[in-house]
Design a protein around this motif. Structure first.
Motif, PDB file in Angstrom:
ATOM      1  N   ARG A  22      -2.674   0.312  -4.230  1.00  0.00           N
ATOM      2  CA  ARG A  22      -2.550  -1.046  -3.679  1.00  0.00           C
ATOM      3  C   ARG A  22      -1.987  -1.928  -4.781  1.00  0.00           C
ATOM      4  NH1 ARG A  22      -5.339  -5.892  -3.410  1.00  0.00           N
ATOM      5  NH2 ARG A  22      -5.269  -6.917  -1.387  1.00  0.00           N
ATOM      6  N   ILE A  23      -0.827  -2.530  -4.515  1.00  0.00           N
ATOM      7  CA  ILE A  23      -0.142  -3.353  -5.507  1.00  0.00           C
ATOM      8  C   ILE A  23       0.015  -4.761  -4.956  1.00  0.00           C
ATOM      9  CG2 ILE A  23       1.987  -3.660  -6.833  1.00  0.00           C
ATOM     10  CD1 ILE A  23       2.433  -0.628  -6.543  1.00  0.00           C
ATOM     11  N   GLU A  24      -0.310  -5.737  -5.792  1.00  0.00           N
ATOM     12  CA  GLU A  24      -0.096  -7.150  -5.471  1.00  0.00           C
ATOM     13  C   GLU A  24       1.074  -7.641  -6.319  1.00  0.00           C
ATOM     14  OE1 GLU A  24      -1.975  -9.477  -3.598  1.00  0.00           O
ATOM     15  OE2 GLU A  24      -3.244  -7.913  -2.749  1.00  0.00           O
ATOM     16  N   LEU A  25       2.039  -8.264  -5.674  1.00  0.00           N
ATOM     17  CA  LEU A  25       3.195  -8.848  -6.358  1.00  0.00           C
ATOM     18  C   LEU A  25       3.218 -10.337  -6.048  1.00  0.00           C
ATOM     19  CD1 LEU A  25       5.791  -6.138  -5.295  1.00  0.00           C
ATOM     20  CD2 LEU A  25       4.686  -6.342  -7.518  1.00  0.00           C
ATOM     21  N   ARG A  26       2.961 -11.143  -7.081  1.00  0.00           N
ATOM     22  CA  ARG A  26       2.931 -12.605  -6.886  1.00  0.00           C
ATOM     23  C   ARG A  26       3.578 -13.300  -8.068  1.00  0.00           C
ATOM     24  NH1 ARG A  26      -2.550 -12.222  -4.870  1.00  0.00           N
ATOM     25  NH2 ARG A  26      -2.429 -12.477  -2.632  1.00  0.00           N
ATOM     26  N   ASN A  27       4.542 -14.134  -7.786  1.00  0.00           N
ATOM     27  CA  ASN A  27       5.169 -14.959  -8.823  1.00  0.00           C
ATOM     28  C   ASN A  27       5.596 -14.147 -10.037  1.00  0.00           C
ATOM     29  OD1 ASN A  27       4.643 -17.246  -7.219  1.00  0.00           O
ATOM     30  ND2 ASN A  27       2.584 -17.392  -8.070  1.00  0.00           N
ATOM     31  N   GLY A  28       6.151 -12.984  -9.804  1.00  0.00           N
ATOM     32  CA  GLY A  28       6.624 -12.141 -10.886  1.00  0.00           C
ATOM     33  C   GLY A  28       5.544 -11.350 -11.595  1.00  0.00           C
ATOM     34  N   GLU A  29       4.296 -11.505 -11.183  1.00  0.00           N
ATOM     35  CA  GLU A  29       3.175 -10.778 -11.778  1.00  0.00           C
ATOM     36  C   GLU A  29       2.807  -9.589 -10.902  1.00  0.00           C
ATOM     37  OE1 GLU A  29       1.702 -11.571 -14.760  1.00  0.00           O
ATOM     38  OE2 GLU A  29       3.274 -13.096 -14.951  1.00  0.00           O
ATOM     39  N   VAL A  30       2.456  -8.485 -11.551  1.00  0.00           N
ATOM     40  CA  VAL A  30       2.076  -7.260 -10.841  1.00  0.00           C
ATOM     41  C   VAL A  30       0.637  -6.916 -11.197  1.00  0.00           C
ATOM     42  CG1 VAL A  30       2.545  -4.797 -10.539  1.00  0.00           C
ATOM     43  CG2 VAL A  30       4.441  -6.391 -10.941  1.00  0.00           C
ATOM     44  N   SER A  31      -0.164  -6.683 -10.184  1.00  0.00           N
ATOM     45  CA  SER A  31      -1.504  -6.140 -10.401  1.00  0.00           C
ATOM     46  C   SER A  31      -1.705  -5.052  -9.359  1.00  0.00           C
ATOM     47  CB  SER A  31      -2.577  -7.224 -10.281  1.00  0.00           C
ATOM     48  OG  SER A  31      -2.582  -7.768  -8.975  1.00  0.00           O
ATOM     49  N   GLY A  32      -2.600  -4.151  -9.647  1.00  0.00           N
ATOM     50  CA  GLY A  32      -2.810  -3.080  -8.701  1.00  0.00           C
ATOM     51  C   GLY A  32      -4.059  -2.295  -8.992  1.00  0.00           C
ATOM     52  N   ALA A  88       5.523   3.368  -7.059  1.00  0.00           N
ATOM     53  CA  ALA A  88       4.566   2.467  -7.711  1.00  0.00           C
ATOM     54  C   ALA A  88       5.100   2.004  -9.063  1.00  0.00           C
ATOM     55  CB  ALA A  88       3.216   3.155  -7.867  1.00  0.00           C
ATOM     56  N   ARG A  89       5.631   2.925  -9.856  1.00  0.00           N
ATOM     57  CA  ARG A  89       6.169   2.568 -11.173  1.00  0.00           C
ATOM     58  C   ARG A  89       7.371   1.630 -11.054  1.00  0.00           C
ATOM     59  NH1 ARG A  89       6.154   8.709 -12.740  1.00  0.00           N
ATOM     60  NH2 ARG A  89       3.909   9.030 -12.869  1.00  0.00           N
ATOM     61  N   ALA A  90       8.214   1.867 -10.047  1.00  0.00           N
ATOM     62  CA  ALA A  90       9.382   1.002  -9.847  1.00  0.00           C
ATOM     63  C   ALA A  90       8.960  -0.426  -9.515  1.00  0.00           C
ATOM     64  CB  ALA A  90      10.275   1.568  -8.741  1.00  0.00           C
ATOM     65  N   LEU A  91       7.783  -0.567  -8.904  1.00  0.00           N
ATOM     66  CA  LEU A  91       7.261  -1.897  -8.578  1.00  0.00           C
ATOM     67  C   LEU A  91       6.451  -2.489  -9.731  1.00  0.00           C
ATOM     68  CD1 LEU A  91       6.237  -1.278  -4.864  1.00  0.00           C
ATOM     69  CD2 LEU A  91       8.185  -2.614  -5.713  1.00  0.00           C
ATOM     70  N   GLY A  92       6.311  -1.734 -10.823  1.00  0.00           N
ATOM     71  CA  GLY A  92       5.638  -2.258 -12.008  1.00  0.00           C
ATOM     72  C   GLY A  92       4.211  -1.817 -12.206  1.00  0.00           C
ATOM     73  N   TYR A 105       0.865  -1.176   0.000  1.00  0.00           N
ATOM     74  CA  TYR A 105       0.000   0.000   0.000  1.00  0.00           C
ATOM     75  C   TYR A 105       0.902   1.226   0.000  1.00  0.00           C
ATOM     76  CZ  TYR A 105      -3.764  -3.130   1.462  1.00  0.00           C
ATOM     77  OH  TYR A 105      -4.685  -4.146   1.521  1.00  0.00           O
ATOM     78  N   ILE A 106       0.619   2.167  -0.876  1.00  0.00           N
ATOM     79  CA  ILE A 106       1.429   3.380  -0.940  1.00  0.00           C
ATOM     80  C   ILE A 106       0.498   4.582  -0.822  1.00  0.00           C
ATOM     81  CG2 ILE A 106       3.195   4.661  -2.202  1.00  0.00           C
ATOM     82  CD1 ILE A 106       3.586   2.118  -3.937  1.00  0.00           C
TER      83      ILE A 106
END
Length: 174
Positions: A153-163, A133-137, A28-29
């Protein structure tokens, strides 16, 4: 409250969450809440800012953060303070003295070093929130100086980014 001044957030990640693995699950940012003065270098929060800080804490009723990251400026710490008090989260201070790019890269590396189930709150500034946020994808527009109600709110799972981008607390005046 557990607190540590860091130059490498990955060190704090290991201390807060155990042995680091692939990536953080939920980040969360938020920008720091409204400040009491536009002329002071390091002002406290205004009354509206205190209410917004409480609104940040309310976001975590079901899923408290393990780690809260702030800058050395007190307005970011004060914004996160109610969340820290409610969660007992580890607090990491990410320095700004090497510049914004280094600050953002430190945060990126540190977040990616956290365990898969970690929940992180980052309290930043109008010029750092979109960059983090951009640095995290996660792509997000720049933030105007008068915007305080954006929550990323960003989710990082198995190399995938959603937010997603949400609004919280009282609407900002644009």
């Amino acid at each position: 409250m557990k607190k540590l001044l860091i130059t490498g957030l990955a060190t704090a990640a290991t201390l807060a969450c155990g042995v680091a693995t692939a990536s953080a699950q939920t980040v969360y940012i938020v920008r720091h809440a409204e400040k009491a003065s536009d002329t002071e270098r390091d002002p406290v929060l205004s009354d509206a800012g205190i209410l917004r800080a409480e609104a940040v804490a309310a976001l975590f009723a079901d899923d408290m953060p393990d780690l809260v990251v702030v800058s050395p400026l007190q307005r970011t710490r004060l914004t996160a303070a109610p969340t820290i008090a409610a969660s007992g989260a580890f607090v990491a201070v990410s320095p700004l003295d090497a510049g914004v790019e280094a600050h953002v890269e430190t945060l990126r590396r540190g977040v990616l070093a956290l365990p898969d189930d970690a929940v992180i709150l980052i309290s930043g500034h109008s010029n750092t929130v979109p960059l983090i946020a951009r640095a995290l994808g996660y792509e997000t527009p720049d933030m105007p100086e008068c915007e305080y109600d954006r929550l990323i709110r960003i989710e990082l799972r198995n190399g995938e980014v959603s937010g997603e981008t949400r609004r919280y607390g009282a609407p900002s005046t644009y």
